[in-house]
Scaffold this active site. Structure first.
Site, mmCIF file in Angstrom:
data_model
loop_
_atom_site.group_PDB
_atom_site.id
_atom_site.type_symbol
_atom_site.label_atom_id
_atom_site.label_comp_id
_atom_site.label_asym_id
_atom_site.label_seq_id
_atom_site.Cartn_x
_atom_site.Cartn_y
_atom_site.Cartn_z
ATOM 1 C CG HIS A 180 49.296 39.862 40.800
ATOM 2 N ND1 HIS A 180 49.000 39.464 39.526
ATOM 3 C CD2 HIS A 180 50.473 40.543 40.719
ATOM 4 C CE1 HIS A 180 49.941 39.888 38.699
ATOM 5 N NE2 HIS A 180 50.854 40.542 39.391
ATOM 6 C CG HIS A 221 42.687 42.052 38.510
ATOM 7 N ND1 HIS A 221 42.080 40.994 37.873
ATOM 8 C CD2 HIS A 221 44.004 41.748 38.564
ATOM 9 C CE1 HIS A 221 42.993 40.075 37.564
ATOM 10 N NE2 HIS A 221 44.159 40.517 37.960
ATOM 11 C CG ASP A 225 38.589 40.987 38.596
ATOM 12 O OD1 ASP A 225 37.468 40.472 38.406
ATOM 13 O OD2 ASP A 225 39.151 41.717 37.759
#
Length: 311
Positions: A180, A221, A225
């Site tokens: 994302h 996450h 990350d």
């Protein structure tokens, strides 16, 4: 009023047709890059699905972001996805604005070639990273006891090659670094360079920061990350942008390299003027000076007949 509307509609339609012709010509020259970028998106999806087969749920790792940010919970996990969808859709719509608006700076095909190049480079690094070490997923459906935490052994190759939306939303194991954030940062950096609205740029960066916090608060996450995505994507885009050829800037009216020549033997400059809503022959604006009955035009002497007293 109706006449004005019809006139503006006619101009918009002509501008749309001219832009479509230009983009089709650009697509004919650059379709390999677009197709290659899309194929790489599919391969990235296969890699993310493959790591799900290897994922083994376990205790959630200790995380600073989890300690600092309150957990949103499963019922509010949609918030981060909503913000991401807003960023994604906004960027897509912006890349197609040359078809509608008179003021334009980019070519749609060329901007997507560039964005896909950034995405592919970052995704290659991402696949290498999450296959190097498999971490237990912090998301709710990836935790111990969830039926979605692991995938059963595939019964056929088609089951592996077929990517469904449910598998994209409920993947596990593809953690470092956040996909994302790759899309969001690439899109925002691209608009930051080629966009024209300073306020929109500032809002875009603020939105990405908010999304980063929401991803961690949603436990989709680990904080690492998101942090790794921030400096990796920015560095990749920074260095790759210097290697790629610079895109022509349409805002100053000088970018005519990629514009096609029409069947009527119009020059590229004339076609560019038509795309930007201007008309007229550029030769009419060349400087002229009159000396003793002669008109000097770019160094050439043109004789004219004198007009005497109304004759």
């Amino acid at each position: 009023m109706s006449f004005y509307i019809r006139r503006e509609a006619s101009k918009s339609w002509k501008r749309f047709c001219a832009e479509t012709t230009t983009e089709i010509n650009l697509l004919a020259e650059n379709w390999k890059y677009i197709l290659g970028g899309l194929i790489c998106q599919y391969i990235h999806g296969l890699a993310a699905r493959g790591i799900h087969y290897l994922h083994r749920p376990g205790p959630t790792l200790q995380d600073t972001g989890f300690f600092l940010l309150p957990e949103l919970g499963q019922e509010r996990a949609y918030i981060s996805e909503t913000v991401f969808t807003f960023i994604f859709v906004s960027f897509v719509l912006w890349t197609f604005h040359p078809f509608i608006l008179k003021s334009k700076k980019i070519y749609t095909v060329l901007i997507w070639c560039r964005a896909l190049a950034f995405l592919v480079a970052c995704q290659i690094l991402r696949v290498i990273t999450f296959y190097s070490t498999q971490l237990p997923g912090p998301n709710y459906h990836c935790r111990e006891g969830s039926k979605l935490a692991t995938l059963p052994r595939p019964e056929s190759i088609l089951e592996v090659l077929l990517i469904v939306p449910r598998g994209m939303l409920y993947g596990c194991g593809d953690l470092i670094f956040s996909s994302h954030m790759i899309f969001s940062l690439v899109f925002v950096r691209t608009y930051h360079k080629y966009g024209t609205r300073t306020f929109v740029k500032q809002c875009a960066w603020l939105t990405v920061v908010i999304q980063s916090l929401l991803i961690v608060a949603s436990r989709k996450h680990y904080t690492v990350d998101v942090v790794v995505a921030w400096y990796t994507v920015n560095l990749v885009v920074f260095f790759l942008d210097k290697k790629l050829p610079e895109l022509p800037d349409r805002s100053n009216g000088s970018a005519t390299l990629f514009l096609p020549i029409t069947k009527d033997n119009k020059t590229k400059e004339e076609n560019h003027k038509q795309l930007n809503g201007n008309s007229g022959d550029s030769a009419d604006w060349r400087p002229r000076t009159q000396i003793n009955g002669k008109i000097m035009e770019e160094g050439n002497v043109v004789h004219v007949e004198a007009v005497i007293n109304g004759v």
